[in-house]
Design a protein around this motif. Structure first.
Motif, PDB file in Angstrom:
ATOM      1  N   ASN A 333      19.620 -11.304 -22.407  1.00  0.00           N
ATOM      2  CA  ASN A 333      20.810 -11.637 -23.189  1.00  0.00           C
ATOM      3  C   ASN A 333      20.727 -10.898 -24.527  1.00  0.00           C
ATOM      4  OD1 ASN A 333      22.126 -13.164 -25.396  1.00  0.00           O
ATOM      5  ND2 ASN A 333      22.752 -14.575 -23.771  1.00  0.00           N
ATOM      6  N   LYS A 335      21.793 -11.442 -27.506  1.00  0.00           N
ATOM      7  CA  LYS A 335      21.424 -12.310 -28.621  1.00  0.00           C
ATOM      8  C   LYS A 335      19.935 -12.648 -28.575  1.00  0.00           C
ATOM      9  CE  LYS A 335      21.978 -17.087 -30.038  1.00  0.00           C
ATOM     10  NZ  LYS A 335      22.632 -18.365 -29.722  1.00  0.00           N
ATOM     11  N   HIS A 336      19.457 -13.013 -27.393  1.00  0.00           N
ATOM     12  CA  HIS A 336      18.039 -13.329 -27.234  1.00  0.00           C
ATOM     13  C   HIS A 336      17.158 -12.116 -27.527  1.00  0.00           C
ATOM     14  CE1 HIS A 336      18.989 -16.921 -24.336  1.00  0.00           C
ATOM     15  NE2 HIS A 336      19.190 -17.216 -25.606  1.00  0.00           N
ATOM     16  N   TYR A 338      17.825  -9.611 -29.533  1.00  0.00           N
ATOM     17  CA  TYR A 338      17.824  -9.358 -30.972  1.00  0.00           C
ATOM     18  C   TYR A 338      16.849 -10.306 -31.677  1.00  0.00           C
ATOM     19  CZ  TYR A 338      19.382  -9.269 -35.816  1.00  0.00           C
ATOM     20  OH  TYR A 338      19.416  -9.174 -37.195  1.00  0.00           O
TER      21      TYR A 338
END
Length: 375
Positions: A333, A335-336, A338
């Motif tokens: 993911n 976001k994950h 990052y």
């Protein structure tokens, strides 16, 4: 193949720090409850079971006859030929030589004993009913009965407990040379007598104790494989590791939680109602849960774990496994990924090959780290 958790919601007396679902033991009610559990187990007839964990409450508060009836039913209904670990929780004040013999004869191969402290004054403060002498007798009797895999639970960071006090607790505990140790910080949960009486914890002392425990246990041959757990070589808790890998498990009993087919559920916390509902169940023949999937009338909570939440939970649970960590592919993911890069840069997490692991110097702030992946 899956794992099985069974909740025994009875105690002789509720500990002052405990927020788990349990009531005072009553023999007649416990007889009815064991019968209800057996009906519930019947919904999973012939299921291949990898591990069983009987927890509570206080499973050992059951009578010898109740324990034998329940364990024999598990053997008759389920396929236990594949089982790797069968754990039964004990509190020292409710254990007898006869009960230990029954457990050994009916396949239990791992005990988890709630010692909590080697000091009688601390045990009294916690509301425990046993003495250190009673624990010593139970532990010795279990060894003589042939149990070669025993976990000891301890609670650290009690009010007014110093680092020196804790070192003595650990020193005495290490003399037993148990295969596994679980260390939990003293905490004050809502709806407990400690909470109502305004008892507080000291995070600084608890951190010092935790750091020192890591050193002492490592020096004494224990591997720190999970945040709260240490074991001798190849004696990690197979059943609990299944939880941290975010794998499926069946939860039986009033107040028990389970996780099947991406469905996380919790059974009702009402023993009389649970018994009543289980009496209407019919034994299912064939492929257990795959044929009989509608047990929702036994539940108070039921949540479907979609792919997004599943990945987040896998990260949050898997990072607890200090040696194993989790595969970097779990961070696909954006976001994950990052957040992962940020944590790697700050050295909160480490990368070893294709695995991501929690840096041991950041264990005590684990919750703050994994919350980043929930935001």
């Amino acid at each position: 193949m899956t794992c099985l958790y069974i909740h025994i919601p009875f105690c002789k007396q509720k500990c002052l720090y405990c927020s788990f679902f349990s009531i005072k033991y009553d023999n007649v009610l416990a007889n009815r409850y064991v019968d209800a559990l057996i009906e519930h187990v019947g919904q999973f007839k012939n299921e291949n079971i990898l591990s069983i964990y009987v927890g509570g409450g206080t499973p050992s508060v059951l009578s010898s006859e109740q324990i034998q009836k329940l364990l024999q039913a598990l053997s008759d209904i389920l396929n236990l030929s594949t089982i790797k670990e069968f754990t039964f929780e004990l509190n020292p004040e409710s254990v007898s030589k006869e009960k230990l013999h029954i457990l050994k004869q009916l396949g239990v191969n791992r005990l988890s004993i709630g010692l909590q402290s080697v000091e009688d004054k601390s045990l009294k403060f916690l509301g425990r009913l046993h003495s250190f002498k009673t624990f010593c007798y139970v532990y010795d009797t279990a060894r003589k009965e042939g149990f070669t895999n025993i976990n000891i639970d301890l609670i650290y960071g009690l009010p007014k407990q110093t680092l020196e006090d804790w070192e003595q607790v650990l020193k005495k505990t290490l003399l037993f040379n148990s295969e596994h140790l679980s260390l939990y910080p003293f905490s004050v949960e809502e709806n407990t007598p400690f909470y109502k009486n305004g008892i507080i914890t000291n995070d600084d002392i608890q951190r010092d104790i935790y750091d020192e425990s890591m050193k002492i246990l490592t020096n004494n041959g224990y591997n720190h494989y999970e945040i709260s757990n240490w074991s001798k070589k190849e004696r990690e808790s197979f059943h609990n590791t299944n939880y941290w890998r975010n794998l499926e498990y069946i939860g039986l009993g009033a107040g028990a939680s389970g996780y099947l087919k991406r469905r996380r559920y919790k059974n009702i916390e009402n023993i009389e109602k649970y018994i009543e509902l289980c009496s209407s169940l019919q034994v299912v023949k064939g492929d257990c849960f795959r044929q009989y999937s509608n047990l929702s009338f036994l539940e108070t909570e039921n949540e479907y774990i979609d792919s997004k939440l599943y990945k987040t939970e896998t990260i949050m649970l898997g990072l607890r496994l200090l040696d194993e960590g989790i595969n970097i592919s779990c961070f696909n993911n954006p976001k994950h990924y990052y957040i992962l890069l940020e944590c790697l840069k700050n050295k909160m997490l480490n990368r070893k090959g294709g695995r991501i692991k929690l840096a041991k110097e950041y264990i005590f702030v684990f919750n703050q780290i994994v919350l980043k992946f929930m935001e």
